[in-house]
Write a protein that holds these residues in place. Structure first.
Motif, short mmCIF file in Angstrom:
data_model
loop_
_atom_site.label_atom_id
_atom_site.label_comp_id
_atom_site.label_asym_id
_atom_site.label_seq_id
_atom_site.Cartn_x
_atom_site.Cartn_y
_atom_site.Cartn_z
N ASP A 55 0.83 -1.20 0.00
CA ASP A 55 0.00 0.00 0.00
C ASP A 55 0.87 1.27 0.00
O ASP A 55 1.57 1.55 0.97
CB ASP A 55 -0.90 0.01 1.24
CG ASP A 55 -1.81 -1.20 1.31
OD1 ASP A 55 -1.39 -2.30 0.87
OD2 ASP A 55 -2.94 -1.06 1.79
N GLY A 87 -2.87 -2.41 -4.52
CA GLY A 87 -4.02 -1.58 -4.13
C GLY A 87 -3.68 -0.51 -3.12
O GLY A 87 -2.60 -0.48 -2.53
N ASP A 88 -4.64 0.39 -2.89
CA ASP A 88 -4.45 1.57 -2.06
C ASP A 88 -3.26 2.39 -2.56
O ASP A 88 -2.29 2.64 -1.85
CB ASP A 88 -4.32 1.22 -0.58
CG ASP A 88 -5.66 0.97 0.08
OD1 ASP A 88 -6.70 1.03 -0.62
OD2 ASP A 88 -5.69 0.70 1.30
N GLY A 100 -7.69 -0.95 -4.39
CA GLY A 100 -7.94 -1.12 -2.97
C GLY A 100 -9.13 -0.30 -2.52
O GLY A 100 -9.72 0.46 -3.31
N ASN A 101 -9.49 -0.41 -1.25
CA ASN A 101 -10.66 0.30 -0.75
C ASN A 101 -10.50 1.82 -0.83
O ASN A 101 -11.47 2.54 -1.08
CB ASN A 101 -10.97 -0.13 0.70
CG ASN A 101 -9.77 -0.07 1.62
OD1 ASN A 101 -8.79 -0.77 1.42
ND2 ASN A 101 -9.85 0.77 2.65
N HIS A 126 -6.26 -6.85 -3.31
CA HIS A 126 -5.89 -5.95 -2.23
C HIS A 126 -6.00 -6.59 -0.86
O HIS A 126 -5.08 -6.49 -0.04
CB HIS A 126 -6.75 -4.68 -2.29
CG HIS A 126 -6.45 -3.71 -1.19
ND1 HIS A 126 -5.20 -3.15 -1.02
CD2 HIS A 126 -7.23 -3.20 -0.20
CE1 HIS A 126 -5.22 -2.34 0.04
NE2 HIS A 126 -6.43 -2.35 0.55
N ALA A 127 -7.12 -7.26 -0.58
CA ALA A 127 -7.32 -7.85 0.74
C ALA A 127 -6.99 -9.33 0.79
O ALA A 127 -6.80 -9.88 1.87
CB ALA A 127 -8.76 -7.62 1.21
N THR A 148 -11.45 -6.24 -1.18
CA THR A 148 -10.83 -4.98 -0.75
C THR A 148 -10.94 -4.70 0.74
O THR A 148 -10.28 -3.77 1.23
CB THR A 148 -11.42 -3.78 -1.51
OG1 THR A 148 -12.79 -3.60 -1.15
CG2 THR A 148 -11.30 -3.97 -3.01
N HIS A 181 -3.44 -4.16 2.43
CA HIS A 181 -4.63 -3.85 3.23
C HIS A 181 -4.47 -3.97 4.74
O HIS A 181 -5.07 -3.20 5.47
CB HIS A 181 -5.79 -4.74 2.77
CG HIS A 181 -7.10 -4.44 3.45
ND1 HIS A 181 -7.67 -3.18 3.42
CD2 HIS A 181 -7.94 -5.23 4.20
CE1 HIS A 181 -8.81 -3.21 4.10
NE2 HIS A 181 -8.98 -4.42 4.58
N ASP A 187 1.60 -4.93 2.94
CA ASP A 187 1.29 -3.67 3.62
C ASP A 187 2.05 -3.62 4.93
O ASP A 187 1.68 -4.28 5.90
CB ASP A 187 -0.22 -3.54 3.87
CG ASP A 187 -0.59 -2.22 4.53
OD1 ASP A 187 0.31 -1.38 4.74
OD2 ASP A 187 -1.77 -2.01 4.83
#
Length: 266
Positions: free
Chosen positions: A8, A36-37, A64-65, A120-121, A181, A225, A242
């Motif tokens: 991230d 992601g993120d 990502g979220n 991402h998650a 996510t 994440h 992350d």
């Protein structure tokens, strides 16, 4: 050519440049997988977004979220939050182009030669790789298509908390989005627990970290994440990248073939 994966970034553009310099990354020969993120909470979200877009085919990116949150603000009418650092993007003259580029990114990716999956998650144990890819393609088509505004208007929420194959419409899209996510803790039947954000040892009653459930395959999974893990999953096949850069930890990049991880302290 070397393929790298990075955790991230969250708008920490200077740390991104520092860690890419450590591995002598060159977009003319190398490829960067981003878990992601890309943006938000860090100090240079706009600069980060422009840089990654400028890398073109030298990236493979999953949303990502925080990335979806930007799209939900722009397309779904949602308000920014107190800790968001999105104002510079929202005021940028190239906002429309950046949003269009972000909408073309994936929710999940799979490299069959390496048997390597990235979201991402993570990857819930209730889905095979093929099912996960199909679910990802389904929501990606919505994000890219004419239903995008309706999707981003209704994206937020914790329900349905458990996957069923017969879910339809917004419930189905929201469930897929949450698995890819927002997932951390999950029950054996696939029910998500989305409130707890602490380390793996803080699992609520009846839940475990998603990567502790057995799978019938040998796929390796790259994910971000979950900063509280600090990259530790207890398994070589589940690769948490992350390491909390935006929270004062480190930004981590990994060579996909050697497994070597390089950190840049934040």
């Amino acid at each position: 050519m070397t393929d790298y994966a990075i955790g991230d970034i969250q708008g920490c553009h200077d740390r991104l440049q520092a860690v890419l310099a450590k591995v002598d990354f060159s977009p003319s020969r190398d490829c960067l997988w981003v878990a992601g993120d890309l943006i938000n909470r860090g100090p240079a979200s706009l600069e980060t977004l422009r840089f990654l877009e400028g890398l073109g085919d030298a990236t493979r990116i999953v949303l990502g979220n925080h990335d979806l949150h930007l799209l939900a603000v722009v397309l779904g009418g949602h308000r920014t939050r107190k800790k968001d650092t999105l104002a510079e993007i929202l005021d940028a003259p190239d906002l429309e182009r950046l949003v269009a580029w972000l909408r073309q990114q994936n929710l999940c990716l799979y490299d069959g030669d390496r048997d390597l999956f990235m979201a991402h998650a993570g990857l819930p144990h209730i889905w095979s790789v093929d099912q996960a890819l199909a679910c990802g393609r389904e929501v990606e088509a919505v994000i890219r298509g004419p239903e995008a505004r309706a999707y981003f208007t209704g994206m937020y929420g914790n329900e349905p908390a458990r996957w069923h194959d017969d879910l339809q419409g917004m419930d189905r899209w929201r469930a897929i989005t949450n698995y890819f996510t927002r997932m951390r803790f999950i029950a054996a039947d696939g029910t998500l627990e989305l409130a707890t954000k602490e380390s793996a040892g803080a699992a609520p009653n009846g839940y475990q970290p998603w990567f502790q459930f057995p799978r019938d395959d040998q796929v390796r999974v790259i994910f971000g994440h979950w900063a509280a893990l600090e990259g530790r999953t207890g398994s070589e096949r589940y690769i948490g990248l992350d390491t909390g850069c935006v929270w004062g930890g480190a930004l981590t990049i990994m060579n996909l073939d050697s497994g070597e991880r390089i950190h840049c302290d934040c």
